[in-house]
Design an enzyme around this catalytic site. Structure first.
Site, PDB file in Angstrom:
ATOM      1  N   SER A  12       0.853  -1.196   0.000  1.00  0.00           N
ATOM      2  CA  SER A  12       0.000   0.000   0.000  1.00  0.00           C
ATOM      3  C   SER A  12       0.884   1.240   0.000  1.00  0.00           C
ATOM      4  CB  SER A  12      -0.871   0.076   1.255  1.00  0.00           C
ATOM      5  OG  SER A  12      -1.540  -1.103   1.481  1.00  0.00           O
ATOM      6  N   TYR A  46     -10.659  -1.896   3.288  1.00  0.00           N
ATOM      7  CA  TYR A  46     -10.395  -2.498   4.603  1.00  0.00           C
ATOM      8  C   TYR A  46      -9.833  -1.546   5.641  1.00  0.00           C
ATOM      9  CZ  TYR A  46      -5.305  -2.901   3.916  1.00  0.00           C
ATOM     10  OH  TYR A  46      -3.982  -2.628   3.745  1.00  0.00           O
ATOM     11  N   TYR A  78      -4.854 -10.878  -3.159  1.00  0.00           N
ATOM     12  CA  TYR A  78      -3.763 -10.928  -4.133  1.00  0.00           C
ATOM     13  C   TYR A  78      -4.124 -11.822  -5.326  1.00  0.00           C
ATOM     14  CZ  TYR A  78      -0.300  -9.056  -0.777  1.00  0.00           C
ATOM     15  OH  TYR A  78       0.404  -8.277   0.070  1.00  0.00           O
ATOM     16  N   HIS A  92       6.262 -11.175   1.642  1.00  0.00           N
ATOM     17  CA  HIS A  92       5.445 -10.359   2.542  1.00  0.00           C
ATOM     18  C   HIS A  92       5.988 -10.499   3.953  1.00  0.00           C
ATOM     19  CE1 HIS A  92       2.090  -8.663   4.756  1.00  0.00           C
ATOM     20  NE2 HIS A  92       1.531  -8.270   3.616  1.00  0.00           N
ATOM     21  N   THR A 125       9.653  -5.687  10.348  1.00  0.00           N
ATOM     22  CA  THR A 125      10.440  -4.657  11.041  1.00  0.00           C
ATOM     23  C   THR A 125       9.599  -4.083  12.173  1.00  0.00           C
ATOM     24  OG1 THR A 125      11.396  -4.156   8.894  1.00  0.00           O
ATOM     25  CG2 THR A 125      11.858  -2.600  10.667  1.00  0.00           C
ATOM     26  N   ILE A 128       7.409  -0.103  13.462  1.00  0.00           N
ATOM     27  CA  ILE A 128       7.284   0.868  12.381  1.00  0.00           C
ATOM     28  C   ILE A 128       6.166   0.438  11.447  1.00  0.00           C
ATOM     29  CG2 ILE A 128       9.049  -0.167  10.835  1.00  0.00           C
ATOM     30  CD1 ILE A 128       8.787   3.539  11.455  1.00  0.00           C
ATOM     31  N   ASP A 207     -34.160  24.268  17.140  1.00  0.00           N
ATOM     32  CA  ASP A 207     -33.483  24.214  15.841  1.00  0.00           C
ATOM     33  C   ASP A 207     -34.201  25.132  14.860  1.00  0.00           C
ATOM     34  OD1 ASP A 207     -31.950  23.454  13.669  1.00  0.00           O
ATOM     35  OD2 ASP A 207     -32.953  21.528  13.369  1.00  0.00           O
TER      36      ASP A 207
HETATM   37  C1  SPV Z   1     -29.823  18.292  11.401  1.00  0.00           C
HETATM   38  O1  SPV Z   1     -29.263  17.301  11.903  1.00  0.00           O
HETATM   39  O2  SPV Z   1     -29.820  19.385  11.939  1.00  0.00           O
HETATM   40  C2  SPV Z   1     -30.505  18.168  10.121  1.00  0.00           C
HETATM   41  C3  SPV Z   1     -31.085  16.905   9.711  1.00  0.00           C
HETATM   42  O3  SPV Z   1     -30.622  19.154   9.442  1.00  0.00           O
HETATM   43  S1  SPV Z   1     -32.737  16.910  10.220  1.00  0.00           S
HETATM   44  O4  SPV Z   1     -32.760  16.962  11.663  1.00  0.00           O
HETATM   45  O5  SPV Z   1     -33.345  15.683   9.730  1.00  0.00           O
HETATM   46  O6  SPV Z   1     -33.383  18.071   9.648  1.00  0.00           O
HETATM   47 MG    MG Z   2     -30.350  20.930  10.475  1.00  0.00          MG
END
Ligand code: SPV
Ligand code: MG
Length: 434
Positions: A12, A46, A78, A92, A125, A128, A207
């Site tokens: 990787s 993964y 692989y 490996h 190793t 690390i 809100d």
């Molecule tokens: C929030 O998490 O504030 C969102 C998503 O806007 S919802 O509550 O579904 O509006």
């Molecule tokens: Mg929101």
């Protein structure tokens, strides 16, 4: 002259270190070294995506003198590459005998047997690894520019990007640090969601945008101070179009990767409220102007603007949602959040099916708050690229705190709750201080 033996090394190599050189040097002794460099998608299947993308990692490995050729290894297994190349040896480090790569090793041994190939396992190793170095770098701090771009990279390399609500630094740290092992994979959250709902509730406010953007950005900066993962910011409807460029500038400066704006106007109401009367959806053409304004204001093109469609929340139909999705996509949105407060994902899946056919299709985001029964694998099947678990950490914390407070009142002492809560020793040691 006998042709040289072929030696396969799967790597990787995000950050190259002496452990890799040791492996390649050993491999070189056995013949021509072909490195199967894991693609970003293979790594993301993964563990967390690498710091450097495939093209940059390829340049580094190609220029190591022990390496003959670099080819992509597109799966964690692989086997497909080994079947094509049929190498005489696979080299490996012996560390994969235990842990999540155990099965990968077994498969290599099995397939090599078919042409008498051999597995060489030099001693690992100690002390690390790229992951160790990466964590050390992350601790020093990650620049806002790196962090902004990380979400786009995650979207292009992961099947689905998992984002969880964070309302303060402590929840940010849970998202940052939590890792679980499941089916030989390391699972973790990819980023944080700064939710208007949970940020407001944490501060005892509804809100409805009573928490202004400066307060929201102050919480955001607290979280950014102690974490490195990308953050998606819930910007309600973005506010006044005339103020948007200042908001974008603040968010970019803080290292935010994406802002989501919803197409509603008037006094803001949370979308999960049953009663949405008095809530209006914006005119699509006016909302498109907001999207354009954000695109014009951003300094980093990786800063994403995600348009959130509220048609289903307001009882409108699929046609309305689709029409808006196309207009918003044309205006420059990087992704569409199709919101729904149904108990099943049927509504958003019907949208996804139709939108996928559109020439304006862009990645889709889901917020499974009411349809929480949906599995990520089904969201993936329906072409969703981001899932936002929008409020679960606050909903988990509140009943637990409420119960502790109640128990102390009931018992007249704190002993009874002691066993249910984190110990004083643990809480003291929770935050590192070195
Ligand atoms: C929030 O998490 O504030 C969102 C998503 O806007 S919802 O509550 O579904 O509006
Ligand atoms: Mg929101």
């Amino acid at each position: 002259m006998k042709p040289k033996k072929r030696v396969y090394v799967g790597l990787s190599v995000d950050i190259i270190h002496e452990g890799h050189i040791n492996i390649l040097k050993t491999a070189y002794k056995y013949g021509d070294v072909i490195v199967g460099l894991l693609t970003d998608e293979a790594i993301a299947s993964y563990k967390n995506i690498p710091y450097l993308n495939y093209a940059r990692r390829k340049v580094i490995i190609e220029n190591i003198k022990f390496v003959k050729k670099v080819i992509p290894q597109e799966t964690l297994s692989y086997v497909p590459n080994l079947k094509t190349i049929k190498p005489d040896f696979v080299v490996h480090g012996d560390d994969w005998k235990k842990g999540i790569q155990k099965q990968t090793r077994k498969d290599v041994i099995k397939v090599l047997k078919k042409w008498n190939g051999k597995l060489i396992e030099p001693r690992y190793t100690k002390n690390i690894s790229s992951t160790k170095i990466k964590n050390m770098i992350l601790e020093i701090g990650s620049s806002p520019v790196n962090r902004i771009s990380r979400l786009k990279r995650l979207i292009s390399s992961k099947k689905i990007v998992r984002v969880l609500e964070s309302h303060n630094s402590l929840t940010g740290l849970i998202i940052e640090n939590l890792k679980i092992n499941k089916n030989f994979k390391i699972l973790e959250f990819d980023g944080m969601w700064s939710s208007s709902l949970t940020d407001s509730a944490t501060k005892g406010k509804p809100d409805n945008s009573s928490l202004d953007f400066s307060s929201r950005i102050s919480t955001l900066n607290d979280m950014m101070d102690v974490t490195t993962k990308p953050l998606v910011f819930d910007a309600d409807n973005g506010g006044q179009i005339e103020h948007l460029s200042f908001l974008v500038r603040s968010l970019e400066r803080s290292g935010v990767s994406a802002m989501i704006i919803e197409d509603k106007v008037g006094l803001k109401k949370n979308s999960l409220f049953k009663n949405q009367s008095n809530t209006k959806q914006d005119k699509p053409s006016i909302f498109a102007k907001k999207i354009k304004k954000i695109c014009k204001s951003r300094q980093n093109n990786d800063f994403m603007v995600i348009a959130r469609i509220e048609s289903f929340i307001l009882g409108k139909n699929l046609k309305d949602a689709l029409k808006r999705a196309e207009i918003y996509s044309k205006a420059g949105a990087d992704a569409i959040l199709i919101h729904s407060k149904e108990k099943t994902p049927a509504q958003i899946f019907s949208f996804a099916r139709e939108f996928k056919k559109s020439k304006y299709f862009i990645p889709m985001v889901s917020v499974p708050s009411t349809y929480s029964k949906v599995y990520e694998k089904d969201l993936i099947k329906n072409n969703f690229k981001i899932v936002i678990y929008a409020n679960q950490l606050l909903r988990a914390a509140y009943p637990s705190m409420h119960n502790a407070a109640k128990k102390i009142l009931e018992k007249g002492r704190a002993l009874e709750i002691d066993k249910k809560i984190i110990s004083i020793k643990e809480i003291i040691n929770l935050i590192k201080n070195d």
